[in-house]
Write a protein that holds these residues in place. Structure first.
Motif, PDB file in Angstrom:
ATOM      1  N   ARG A  39      22.697 -68.929 -12.795  1.00  0.00           N
ATOM      2  CA  ARG A  39      22.959 -68.449 -13.884  1.00  0.00           C
ATOM      3  C   ARG A  39      24.403 -68.399 -14.738  1.00  0.00           C
ATOM      4  O   ARG A  39      23.886 -67.901 -15.919  1.00  0.00           O
ATOM      5  CB  ARG A  39      24.499 -67.197 -12.280  1.00  0.00           C
ATOM      6  CG  ARG A  39      23.838 -66.573 -11.509  1.00  0.00           C
ATOM      7  CD  ARG A  39      24.960 -65.953 -10.528  1.00  0.00           C
ATOM      8  NE  ARG A  39      25.461 -66.304  -9.521  1.00  0.00           N
ATOM      9  CZ  ARG A  39      26.797 -66.027  -9.228  1.00  0.00           C
ATOM     10  NH1 ARG A  39      26.719 -65.025 -10.161  1.00  0.00           N
ATOM     11  NH2 ARG A  39      27.627 -66.875  -8.587  1.00  0.00           N
ATOM     12  N   LEU A  91      24.235 -71.785 -20.955  1.00  0.00           N
ATOM     13  CA  LEU A  91      23.199 -71.263 -20.691  1.00  0.00           C
ATOM     14  C   LEU A  91      23.451 -70.413 -18.750  1.00  0.00           C
ATOM     15  O   LEU A  91      23.869 -71.033 -18.435  1.00  0.00           O
ATOM     16  CB  LEU A  91      22.360 -71.901 -20.510  1.00  0.00           C
ATOM     17  CG  LEU A  91      21.723 -73.088 -20.779  1.00  0.00           C
ATOM     18  CD1 LEU A  91      20.495 -74.127 -20.414  1.00  0.00           C
ATOM     19  CD2 LEU A  91      21.743 -72.230 -21.913  1.00  0.00           C
ATOM     20  N   GLY A  92      23.144 -68.806 -19.447  1.00  0.00           N
ATOM     21  CA  GLY A  92      22.912 -68.389 -18.268  1.00  0.00           C
ATOM     22  C   GLY A  92      22.388 -66.711 -18.548  1.00  0.00           C
ATOM     23  O   GLY A  92      21.528 -66.527 -19.185  1.00  0.00           O
ATOM     24  N   THR A  93      22.952 -65.628 -18.182  1.00  0.00           N
ATOM     25  CA  THR A  93      22.548 -64.510 -17.973  1.00  0.00           C
ATOM     26  C   THR A  93      22.341 -63.941 -19.666  1.00  0.00           C
ATOM     27  O   THR A  93      23.472 -64.226 -20.102  1.00  0.00           O
ATOM     28  CB  THR A  93      22.601 -63.273 -16.358  1.00  0.00           C
ATOM     29  OG1 THR A  93      22.842 -64.577 -15.544  1.00  0.00           O
ATOM     30  CG2 THR A  93      22.158 -62.015 -16.501  1.00  0.00           C
ATOM     31  N   PRO A  94      21.485 -63.301 -20.212  1.00  0.00           N
ATOM     32  CA  PRO A  94      21.530 -62.516 -21.258  1.00  0.00           C
ATOM     33  C   PRO A  94      22.246 -61.100 -21.472  1.00  0.00           C
ATOM     34  O   PRO A  94      22.330 -61.180 -20.814  1.00  0.00           O
ATOM     35  CB  PRO A  94      20.343 -62.342 -21.630  1.00  0.00           C
ATOM     36  CG  PRO A  94      19.396 -63.161 -20.908  1.00  0.00           C
ATOM     37  CD  PRO A  94      20.217 -63.517 -19.533  1.00  0.00           C
ATOM     38  N   GLY A 136      20.060 -65.649 -23.636  1.00  0.00           N
ATOM     39  CA  GLY A 136      21.179 -66.490 -22.679  1.00  0.00           C
ATOM     40  C   GLY A 136      21.533 -67.673 -22.879  1.00  0.00           C
ATOM     41  O   GLY A 136      22.480 -68.694 -22.256  1.00  0.00           O
ATOM     42  N   TYR A 137      22.400 -67.747 -24.081  1.00  0.00           N
ATOM     43  CA  TYR A 137      22.437 -68.865 -24.925  1.00  0.00           C
ATOM     44  C   TYR A 137      23.732 -68.733 -25.793  1.00  0.00           C
ATOM     45  O   TYR A 137      24.074 -67.769 -26.234  1.00  0.00           O
ATOM     46  CB  TYR A 137      21.161 -69.805 -25.861  1.00  0.00           C
ATOM     47  CG  TYR A 137      21.531 -70.773 -26.124  1.00  0.00           C
ATOM     48  CD1 TYR A 137      21.511 -72.054 -25.179  1.00  0.00           C
ATOM     49  CD2 TYR A 137      21.644 -70.874 -27.517  1.00  0.00           C
ATOM     50  CE1 TYR A 137      21.817 -73.017 -26.503  1.00  0.00           C
ATOM     51  CE2 TYR A 137      22.047 -71.872 -28.672  1.00  0.00           C
ATOM     52  CZ  TYR A 137      22.116 -73.394 -27.328  1.00  0.00           C
ATOM     53  OH  TYR A 137      21.924 -74.612 -28.339  1.00  0.00           O
TER      54      TYR A 137
END
Lengths: 167, 164
Positions: A39, A91-94, A136-137
């Motif tokens: 996540r 980094l993770g969910t857009p 997601g960045y």
């Protein structure tokens, strides 16, 4: 006699050289890699680097901005060196937003003789609740101010600070 | 007298040594015989988030693009095909062998399958261009299970080039 021997050896070397290095088949390995994120993840790319400085009888400060510029006050001399803001990628969910926490209190960095300097006034180039982009960045840069004492002891000073991301 | 002559020759020798020292320079060349293969980058499927739906991630060896099918969400990261440099004799034919069966990439006790290997140039017979050097790209398909465990997965595969 010696001459003949030498030239014979040379001729042999020249003749043998290509064959001793000939390769008709080559095998190489490579890795296949992939990273599954739970996540939300944060990776450190660069440390916070105040670089090389000279202290004097007048105390001073060195500030690294989030744009990686370096400035000083007081009796500190800045020496050309590698310096810059701390750089993280998240980094993770857009499109998701998350809480970004950086230090609020001072930390102390020390040399191997236990002399210390204070690092304070932490800054970041993102709001307290940033949002990840469509991929997601998000990149985050963190700066701070280093307090250099009168005749600060020489040495390499290091310390640790913590950055937290949280949904 | 004998000593003088020897000393003279020694002097000449030293002079030569000094002269040679002044003209020291490097010239370099690399001789390649046969065929060589060197790895530049790994096959990188990059970062992703898995969901309740399984999915696949494909790396295309021709345009280095990444695409996803199913429940996998692609996250910005360093991605791309495995790349190699092949060097050999101009215009020579060679045989390229890339994996034909699946491999597992793993972390801790978790794994994912990589299969459907593709390459540019294609596997089988290929030709070294007249310059004697060419790039080889290898792509594949990564299968991401539903709720795939987090982690940096890695596994190894091999490539062979040989003259027929």
């Amino acid at each position: 006699m010696i001459k003949i021997k030498l030239s014979t050896v040379l001729i042999l070397v020249i003749l043998l050289y290509p064959y001793s290095y000939a390769q008709q088949s080559v095998l190489q390995f490579a890795n296949a890699t992939g990273r599954v994120i739970d996540r939300l993840a944060i990776d450190k790319l660069d440390d916070l680097r105040f670089g090389t400085i000279i202290s004097s009888k007048t105390p001073g400060t060195v500030t690294i901005s989030t744009e990686s510029t370096r400035s000083s006050t007081g009796g500190v001399t800045l020496i050309p060196s590698d310096y810059g803001a701390s750089f993280f990628k998240i980094l993770g969910t857009p499109y998701s937003s998350f809480a970004l926490t950086i230090p609020t209190a001072s930390i102390y960095i020390t040399n191997n003789n236990n002399a210390s300097m204070e690092v304070k006034t932490w800054t970041k180039d993102r709001p307290a609740r940033p949002t990840l982009n469509s991929m997601g960045y998000l990149e985050v840069r963190i700066g701070a101010t280093l307090v250099v004492d009168t005749f600060q002891e020489i040495g390499n000073y290091t310390g640790t600070f913590t950055v937290t991301v949280n949904y | 007298m004998k000593f003088r002559i020897l000393a003279f020759f020694f002097y000449i020798l030293c002079m030569h040594a000094a002269v040679f020292a002044q003209v020291n320079s490097n010239a370099s060349a690399t001789i390649i015989r046969g065929i060589s293969l060197s790895r530049i980058t790994d096959l990188r499927f990059g970062a992703m988030i898995s969901t309740e739906t399984p999915g696949t991630v494909v790396i295309n060896p021709f345009d280095s693009s990444r695409t996803a099918v199913g429940g996998v969400i692609l996250i910005y990261s360093d991605i791309g095909p495995a790349t190699f440099t092949i060097m050999g004799e101009s215009n020579a034919n060679f045989i390229l062998t890339i994996p034909s069966s699946p491999i597992n990439i793993s972390v801790r006790d978790q794994s994912m399958v990589v299969d459907e290997w593709t390459s540019s140039p294609a596997r089988g017979q290929a030709q070294i261009p007249s310059q004697g050097i060419m790039q080889l790209n290898i792509g594949g398909t990564l299968h991401v299970k539903a709720n795939q465990a987090w982690g940096a997965y890695s596994g190894s595969f091999s490539v062979t080039v040989s003259y027929p």
